[in-house]
Structures are given as structure tokens and as C-alpha cells.
Motif scaffolding. Structure first.
Motif, PDB file in Angstrom:
ATOM      1  N   PRO A  98     -31.939 -53.068  73.663  1.00 46.29           N
ATOM      2  CA  PRO A  98     -30.630 -52.891  74.310  1.00 46.29           C
ATOM      3  C   PRO A  98     -29.687 -54.046  73.995  1.00 46.29           C
TER       4      PRO A  98
ATOM      5  N   LEU B 241     -30.267 -48.987  74.968  1.00 40.63           N
ATOM      6  CA  LEU B 241     -30.058 -49.137  76.410  1.00 40.63           C
ATOM      7  C   LEU B 241     -30.269 -47.812  77.125  1.00 40.63           C
ATOM      8  N   GLU B 242     -29.749 -46.739  76.534  1.00 40.23           N
ATOM      9  CA  GLU B 242     -29.915 -45.423  77.156  1.00 40.23           C
ATOM     10  C   GLU B 242     -31.375 -44.992  77.156  1.00 40.23           C
TER      11      GLU B 242
ATOM     12  N   GLU C 255     -33.076 -46.985  79.937  1.00 40.47           N
ATOM     13  CA  GLU C 255     -32.741 -46.507  81.290  1.00 40.47           C
ATOM     14  C   GLU C 255     -33.396 -45.158  81.581  1.00 40.47           C
ATOM     15  N   ALA C 256     -33.545 -44.309  80.533  1.00 42.87           N
ATOM     16  CA  ALA C 256     -34.137 -42.987  80.739  1.00 42.87           C
ATOM     17  C   ALA C 256     -35.662 -43.020  80.651  1.00 42.87           C
TER      18      ALA C 256
END
Length: 389
Positions: free
Chosen positions: A35, A80-81, A84-85
Motif C-alpha cells: 500500500p 491498499l484496496e 483493506e478487502a
């Protein structure tokens, strides 16, 4: 298209590819591996340079590199996505690795295309040198210090220069290439004998290897093998092999591949150049010996190649091979294999049998062409790879 025009285009393409590889080498460390937010001024410049260089890579069989370098701001956001997921980052990793994959694929295609373009002409040039060398040194003493210049040496010089042009950078990696160039530059009688006896056999093999890479298939007929095998077949399988297709160095390379294919052989190595002054020590290996109780030991074996088509290997030649064993130290040589594309005389066989019956080292194994035919019949792919099928 003219051959020289095509080679010039390939040379410029290679230069452009090297520039792209240099850009990638500097850009790769700047690409996020996790990220990250924001971009990088240095990377943005490299990304622009990459885009400017891409038009310098022409199509090869309909394909070239077309994708820009990854946008590192998008890459950092994608990591980053994923984080987070809680999902794997495989797709992002693949996207950041794609420039390296594309560069490797393009270089592979470019090298293959150059081999394809040069192959036919290289065959012609090799044949030219093969024909001219014996004539060039004819009548010249082995130790002559006189400059040797004649029509044949001129033809060879011209052929070698064109071979260097066709192979490009790959010429430098060929065994004895620089020895050949040095001897041609001095051009004394003894230099040309060294070229004929040592340099050219090794260089010739290297040229053939460069002209047909490991990924280039051997020629095969345009048939469906399964359908052909199901049809009515005539004739019979044969063990006969056209040994005259091989030169001395080619025969040694055939033996090298054959020896490595035998499970009981380990650490198969080259020892000296073809036709070395000591007349042998061509190959060595460690032979693995196992007994029924699980015991294992190895013994060192020397393999001497004699590509003799016009005469049989006699007792004197076998004795000389054994005598040369004094030079094979320091590890004790337990076995000696003498392999020939011809035959052994009755006296040679009798002498070897007498030697072995007295328990003397090394133990002698005589491999006439009949034994080589049997071994190669069990490994036909090796015979085919060396042009014997």
C-alpha cells in the motif's frame, strides 16, 4: 528483403531493447510492493522514456511490447484496496511484473528471428571455411613462422568477418573464437595450422549451436504421426548411422550427450580440446557402482574418442591410450573407455582382454560402432539431435 538491411534493423532494435531494459532496471525499484499513496518524479520521467522508446521495437511475428510502465499511484492504491478487502494481491503483482515478462519475451523472439535470418548464410560460410582451410595450409610446415597469405586464407578471412557480422554479440561466447581471431591476425604458418587443428573445429561447433538454438525444433515431415503409425508400414528399423556426417568435435559432443544419458554416469566433463597434443583425455566421468546390499561407490573413468572411419583402432593405439594414463592424475583412473565410430582390430581386442585379465588399472572398455549403434538405438533422440537420424 536484403539480408544486410534486415540485420541492420535487428541491430538497431537490439540497441533500443537495451535502452528499454536500462529504463526498467532503474524504474523497477521505485514500484510499490505494498500500500502506498502518491507518485514519484523520477519514476514519472522513466515512464515517459519507456513510452518514447516503445516505437523502436518493431513487430516480431505479429507481436511487440505495447503496454506502458505501471502507474505507481494506481499500483499503490490497488495494494491498499486489496489490504483493506483482505484479498490476495496476485493480480497487482502480475501487473507490476509485466514489463520484465514482456522484455524477456521480446528478447527471446528477437534472438530467434536473428538465428532464423542468419542460418542459411551461416551454413554457406561454414562450408566455405571447411573447403578452404585444407588448401590454405597445404605445403606449409607445422612450425612455420612465415606469413601465410593466399587466395584460401583471404576467403577464410572474408567468411569469418561475415560470420561475426551474422552472429553479433553471440560470436564472443563461442569457445576459441578469440583464439581464432588472434591466430588470423598474426597469420603465420603455425597460426593457420592451429586454426585448422584446434580453433576452427571448436568455433564451427559453436556456430552450429548458435544457428540452431535449444528452442529451435529439428526439421520433421508435415504429417500426423498418429495416423502414419496406424497405417501399413513397410521396411524395417535399422541401426545404421551415417558417421561421416560428423567431424571429430561432433563425435565427441555426441559421446558427451550419450554418456550423460546413462544413469550410472555422473559429473561428465570435457578434459581437452579436440585433437589435443596428448591425443586423448577427451571426456571424464564418475561411474556409480552399486551392490546388492545397498553399498555404493564411484570410480573415475576416462573416455577417449576416436572418430576413425577409414581405419580400425589397432593394439598400438590402445596401448598408447593406457600409457597416457600416467597424465590423468591425481585421482586414480579406474576405467578407460575407448569409443570409435569404426572398429577395433583383432589384436587390439586381444591386448585389452589380456590387460583386463591381469587386473591392471585402468580397466579397458572397447566401444566399437556396433555398441554405439545399440546405445543410440535405445536413445534415438540423441542420434537425431546430432544429425544421424
Amino acid at each position: 528483403m536484403d539480408l544486410e538491411e534486415l540485420l541492420a534493423a535487428m541491430d538497431r532494435t537490439t540497441a533500443n531493447l537495451k535502452k528499454l531494459e536500462g529504463v526498467w532496471e532503474r524504474a523497477q525499484p521505485l514500484i510499490p510492493t505494498g500500500p502506498q499513496l502518491g507518485s514519484n518524479i523520477e519514476y514519472d520521467g522513466l515512464r515517459a522514456a519507456w513510452a518514447d522508446l516503445l516505437p523502436g521495437l518493431p513487430l516480431i511475428d505479429g507481436w511487440t511490447i505495447s503496454d506502458p510502465l505501471p502507474d505507481i499511484q494506481e499500483v499503490g492504491q490497488a495494494y491498499l484496496e486489496c489490504f483493506e478487502a483482505g484479498v490476495p494481491t496476485t493480480a497487482v503483482d502480475d501487473a507490476t511484473d509485466k514489463p520484465a515478462v514482456d522484455l524477456a519475451a521480446y528478447r527471446y523472439r528477437l534472438d530467434r528471428a536473428r538465428r532464423r535470418a542468419a542460418r542459411g548464410r551461416l551454413e554457406q560460410l561454414v562450408a566455405t571455411v571447411d573447403a578452404a582451410l585444407p588448401i590454405a595450409v597445404e605445403g606449409t610446415k607445422r612450425d612455420s613462422l612465415e606469413q601465410l597469405t593466399n587466395d584460401s586464407t583471404d576467403r577464410i578471412d572474408t567468411a569469418i568477418r561475415e560470420i561475426a557480422r551474422l552472429l553479433g554479440e553471440d560470436a564472443e561466447s563461442i569457445d576459441r573464437w578469440w583464439d581464432l581471431i588472434r591466430h588470423m591476425r598474426f597469420s603465420q604458418g603455425h597460426d593457420w595450422h592451429d586454426i585448422a587443428e584446434f580453433d576452427w573445429p571448436a568455433v564451427r561447433t559453436g556456430i552450429q549451436a548458435q544457428a540452431l538454438g535449444d528452442s529451435d525444433p529439428l526439421p520433421v515431415p508435415d504429417i500426423d504421426l498418429g495416423q502414419a503409425a496406424s497405417g501399413d508400414l513397410t521396411g524395417a528399423a535399422t541401426l545404421a548411422l551415417p558417421w561421416d556426417r560428423l567431424r571429430d568435435d561432433g563425435f565427441e559432443r555426441l559421446l558427451y550427450d550419450l554418456l550423460r544419458a546413462i544413469p550410472e554416469h555422473q559429473n561428465v566433463e570435457w578434459l581437452t580440446q579436440t585433437r589435443a597434443p596428448d591425443r586423448g583425455r577427451d571426456l571424464s566421468l564418475d561411474r556409480v557402482l552399486k551392490d546388492g546390499s545397498g553399498g555404493v561407490r564411484t570410480e573415475r573413468v576416462i573416455v577417449q574418442a576416436k572418430h576413425w572411419l577409414s581405419r580400425s583402432v589397432n593394439a598400438t593405439a590402445v596401448m598408447e591410450s593406457v600409457t597416457a594414463g600416467k597424465l590423468w592424475g591425481p585421482t586414480l583412473v579406474r576405467g578407460l573407455i575407448i569409443a570409435t565410430s569404426g572398429r577395433f582390430t583383432t589384436d587390439a581386442v586381444a591386448w585389452a582382454e589380456q590387460h583386463n585379465s591381469e587386473g591392471k588399472a585402468p580397466h579397458i572398455d572397447l566401444w566399437p560402432n556396433s555398441r554405439l549403434k545399440t546405445l543410440l538405438a535405445q536413445r534415438p533422440h540423441i542420434a537425431a539431435a546430432h544429425g544421424l537420424k
